[in-house]
Design an enzyme around this catalytic site. Structure first.
Site, short mmCIF file in Angstrom:
data_model
loop_
_atom_site.label_atom_id
_atom_site.label_comp_id
_atom_site.label_asym_id
_atom_site.label_seq_id
_atom_site.Cartn_x
_atom_site.Cartn_y
_atom_site.Cartn_z
N ASP A 37 0.77 -1.27 0.09
CA ASP A 37 -0.08 0.05 0.07
C ASP A 37 0.70 1.28 0.05
O ASP A 37 0.47 2.34 -0.58
CB ASP A 37 -0.73 -0.01 1.16
CG ASP A 37 -2.09 -1.07 1.20
OD1 ASP A 37 -2.55 -1.41 2.16
OD2 ASP A 37 -2.30 -1.50 -0.08
N LYS A 116 -19.80 -21.29 -24.23
CA LYS A 116 -19.04 -21.56 -23.12
C LYS A 116 -18.24 -20.14 -22.78
O LYS A 116 -17.39 -20.08 -23.39
CB LYS A 116 -18.07 -22.79 -23.30
CG LYS A 116 -17.10 -22.91 -22.12
CD LYS A 116 -16.52 -24.44 -22.38
CE LYS A 116 -16.04 -24.88 -20.89
NZ LYS A 116 -14.81 -24.19 -20.43
N LYS A 282 -26.06 -29.52 -23.60
CA LYS A 282 -26.38 -30.23 -22.38
C LYS A 282 -27.68 -30.81 -22.95
O LYS A 282 -28.75 -30.41 -23.62
CB LYS A 282 -26.94 -29.13 -21.52
CG LYS A 282 -25.84 -28.34 -20.72
CD LYS A 282 -26.28 -27.23 -19.79
CE LYS A 282 -25.06 -26.37 -19.31
NZ LYS A 282 -25.51 -25.29 -18.56
N CYS A 400 18.27 -39.80 -15.23
CA CYS A 400 17.38 -38.85 -14.58
C CYS A 400 18.06 -37.42 -14.60
O CYS A 400 19.27 -37.52 -13.97
CB CYS A 400 16.78 -39.33 -13.37
SG CYS A 400 15.89 -37.84 -12.54
#
Ligand code: IVH
Length: 669
Positions: A37, A116, A282, A400
């Site tokens: 702030d 949508k 729907k 890895c």
């Protein structure tokens, strides 16, 4: 002089931008509310004093105020699920096929088609016509109470006086900003959706009221005494009651109608007043919707038909290998930054080793990159004409990159093929990257949901050795943290609060949180429901008594093998034992009030006029459960046509009650 002022002003703007980013995008603030702030005020004061100062990112131009994270939680009476996606006609045909299979016959299907809208969903609870709660979606089960903020939206009625308005209903819809309005306020937000989300999370609703938010209603959650026959009737009445619905809503009779409407919309989408990323279809008949019900994460009666994605071309600068929580190695292309549909993209996933081989993707290649909605951008194909002569095939690492363990591909016994994904062979906390990902999973929304501890903070705390395993979260050295840059009193107390809150966890979330491969939240719930208490669960895994889980309908060989692999690793077991000591793990509370409460069922043979899936769902809706082996714990064996004799014989022998389909139907009524 002016130059110095400008410089100091720009420095503050830069800081302000940085902190907004940490708050909004990374969810990990670096400074306290007070410091934030103060910075804001300094910028505004400078602007007041020196009128020549102006910047798009200034707090006077943006709404990038810091949102609060401490809203109260609200458990949705009916879960807020997402929708499964369709991209092409074939997906729609499959969607209908699944419906017919579930219903055991072909029926006439009519669809309510709705755009949508790409915004943020919200659920409004009205009791006796008064808006009592406005809640965000959250993790689908539990959202945040943001009533005051939602009440600032002009489209949301505070009171509905129509006498036909239901006594107790959750009305759900989308909160969004029109594209035009977004242009005026965009500031630090990447797109209208982010702006809507940020403004809904303001601590002070006066801040929310400054943003031109809209609300369009499209469905109901909890609805006492629902008498509607059609979704389209419900949409009509929503308007009568004073809610806005989309003017693009339509009723369509069949798939070919859906496809042609989709084509038309896809062309016009950029002219619409708000962002739309597809159409929602729907089943219009609400009785059918009720029968079809939900899978673990989406309704069986609806699907989102997405618009095709935006794409562009860019060059691959490098290929990084990321190590995921379950050890999967995911190659990610680092590309020259490009803008795809308003979002800057510099990473694109290459999915897995096989995908790189199949598409012959190499470093230096120019590739087509696609980005659709909130899906991670991915590489579609290589532009071979642009390939450099010097380019070399990409060799996938056999070790890895995080811990150096050998990497391997699982062999799938069912398909008799090797997996496309290569994994780190260590499978556990000994691999640094896996460990970090496991901790991130542990704190995630559906697991312990520790929202004060974002992913970035986990990484930072890991680097500082403050966290090495999930249990360390409960023993944090707050003195050390308070000396870190960006950690003020307020952020530390927020962190403490959210960790304390997470201490109480239900058994299903706990099982999910330990991160066993193939045990998602739904499977975790099944296992929790079976084991009832943490002690029983520990008993099952400590005594390697895993096969009993096969009794649970929904748990199969894949899950069992994965659990076995998981518990072979000492580090995993240690982790669970330690966590059990610091957490208070509660029994899974399931709302069991139905007629078949505490009863177990098994089917053998073909049922008439009803699919197995629907029969199973009927039993579960009435609080019964399905098991997959005949043993003493089975209460009813339901026999249809041509039952398996072995099962019937065994049931007779051990005294399990055997009933036919008619008798079972009677039990339900
Ligand atoms: S119905 C269980 N209708 O899409 C049914 N959703 O992926 C869920 N959305 O979270 C919602 N327009 O934010 C529904 N006409 C519409 C919608 C819609 C946008 C969003 C909504 C939801 C997401 C589902």
């Amino acid at each position: 002089m002016n130059k110095n002022i400008k410089q100091s002003y720009l420095k503050k703007i830069y800081e302000f931008k940085k902190h907004n980013k940490f708050y909004y995008e990374n969810s990990s603030p670096l400074i306290s509310d007070k410091e934030y702030d103060k910075l804001k005020k300094e910028i505004l004061d400078l602007e007041k004093k020196y009128t020549f100062l102006k910047n798009n990112f200034s707090p006077s131009q943006t709404v990038g105020f810091k949102p609060s994270k401490n809203f109260l939680k609200f458990k949705h009476r009916q879960k807020m699920l997402s929708l499964s996606n369709a991209f092409k006609e074939e997906d729609l045909i499959n969607f209908e096929k699944k419906i017919f299979n579930f219903l055991n016959k072909k029926v006439y299907l009519e669809y309510s088609v709705e755009p949508k809208i790409d915004g943020i969903s919200a659920s409004l609870t009205y009791k006796n016509g008064v808006l009592v709660y406005g809640v965000s979606r959250g993790d689908g089960r539990e959202g945040e109470i943001i009533t005051d903020n939602l009440k600032t939206i002009k489209d949301i009625p505070h009171k509905v006086e129509n006498s036909n308005f239901p006594k107790d209903i959750e009305i759900r819809g989308e909160v969004f900003i029109n594209k035009n309005d977004f242009e005026k306020i965009k500031g630090t937000f990447a797109n209208p959706r982010n702006a809507a989300s940020g403004s809904l999370r303001q601590k002070n609703s006066a801040e929310t009221s400054k943003i031109p938010l809209n609300f369009i209603a499209y469905t109901f959650g909890y609805f006492e005494d629902n008498k509607f026959k059609l979704q389209s009737d419900f949409l009509n009445d929503l308007q009568i009651w004073g809610f806005k619905t989309s003017k693009y809503n339509k009723i369509v009779k069949d798939i070919s109608g859906l496809v042609s409407l989709h084509k038309k919309f896809e062309k016009e989408r950029f002219q619409l007043e708000y962002d739309v990323d597809g159409l929602v279809y729907k089943v219009n008949n609400l009785q059918l919707q009720k029968r079809l019900g939900f899978t673990s994460n989406a309704p069986r009666w609806a699907i989102a038909h997405k618009f095709s994605a935006d794409y562009t071309y860019s060059e691959i600068l490098n290929i990084d290998i990321q190590v995921g929580r379950t050890g999967a190695l995911t190659p990610v292309a680092k590309v020259k930054a490009v803008n795809i549909g308003g979002v800057v993209v510099s990473n694109a996933t290459l999915h897995n080793e096989d995908e790189i081989l199949r598409k012959d993707i190499r470093i230096g290649d120019t590739v087509k990159i696609e980005r659709a909605g909130d899906v991670i951008p991915h590489v579609i194909e290589v532009d071979f004409k642009k390939r450099k002569n010097s380019s070399k095939k990409f060799i996938f690492p056999t070790k890895c990159p995080s811990c150096g363990s050998k990497t391997e591909k699982d062999f799938n016994k069912i398909t008799k093929k090797y997996d496309a994904v290569r994994r780190c062979g260590s499978e556990g906390f000994e691999c640094e990257k896996i460990a970090i990902e496991k901790i991130k999973h542990f704190i995630s929304k559906e697991a312990l949901n520790i929202d004060g501890l974002g992913k970035k903070v986990v990484e930072k705390f890991w680097d500082l050795k403050l966290i090495k395993s999930p249990e360390d979260i409960f023993k944090l050295d707050y003195d050390k943290i308070s000396n870190l840059d960006g950690w003020g009193k307020k952020s530390i107390s927020n962190l403490k609060y959210s960790i304390e809150k997470a201490n109480e966890v239900t058994l299903d979330r706990f099982i999910f949180s330990i991160g066993i491969r193939h045990i998602g939240i739904e499977n975790a719930k099944l296992i929790a429901d079976h084991s009832k208490t943490i002690e029983n669960f520990l008993d099952i895994i400590n005594k390697k008594n895993i096969n009993q889980l096969l009794n649970i309908d929904g748990i199969g060989e894949t899950q069992i093998q994965s659990i076995e692999k998981f518990i072979k690793n000492r580090a995993n077991i240690n982790n669970i034992n330690k966590l059990q000591k610091v957490l208070s793990i509660q029994k899974l509370e399931i709302n069991k009030k139905g007629k078949l409460k505490d009863k177990t069922f098994m089917f053998t043979g073909k049922l008439i006029d009803i699919s197995r899936a629907e029969a199973k769902s009927l039993i579960e809706k009435n609080s019964g459960s399905i098991v997959s082996t005949v043993n003493k714990k089975l209460n009813f064996l339901i026999i249809g046509e041509k039952p398996t004799n072995k099962k019937v014989e065994l049931a007779k022998k051990i005294g399990v009650k055997i009933i036919n389909q008619q008798e079972w139907t009677k039990l339900l009524n």
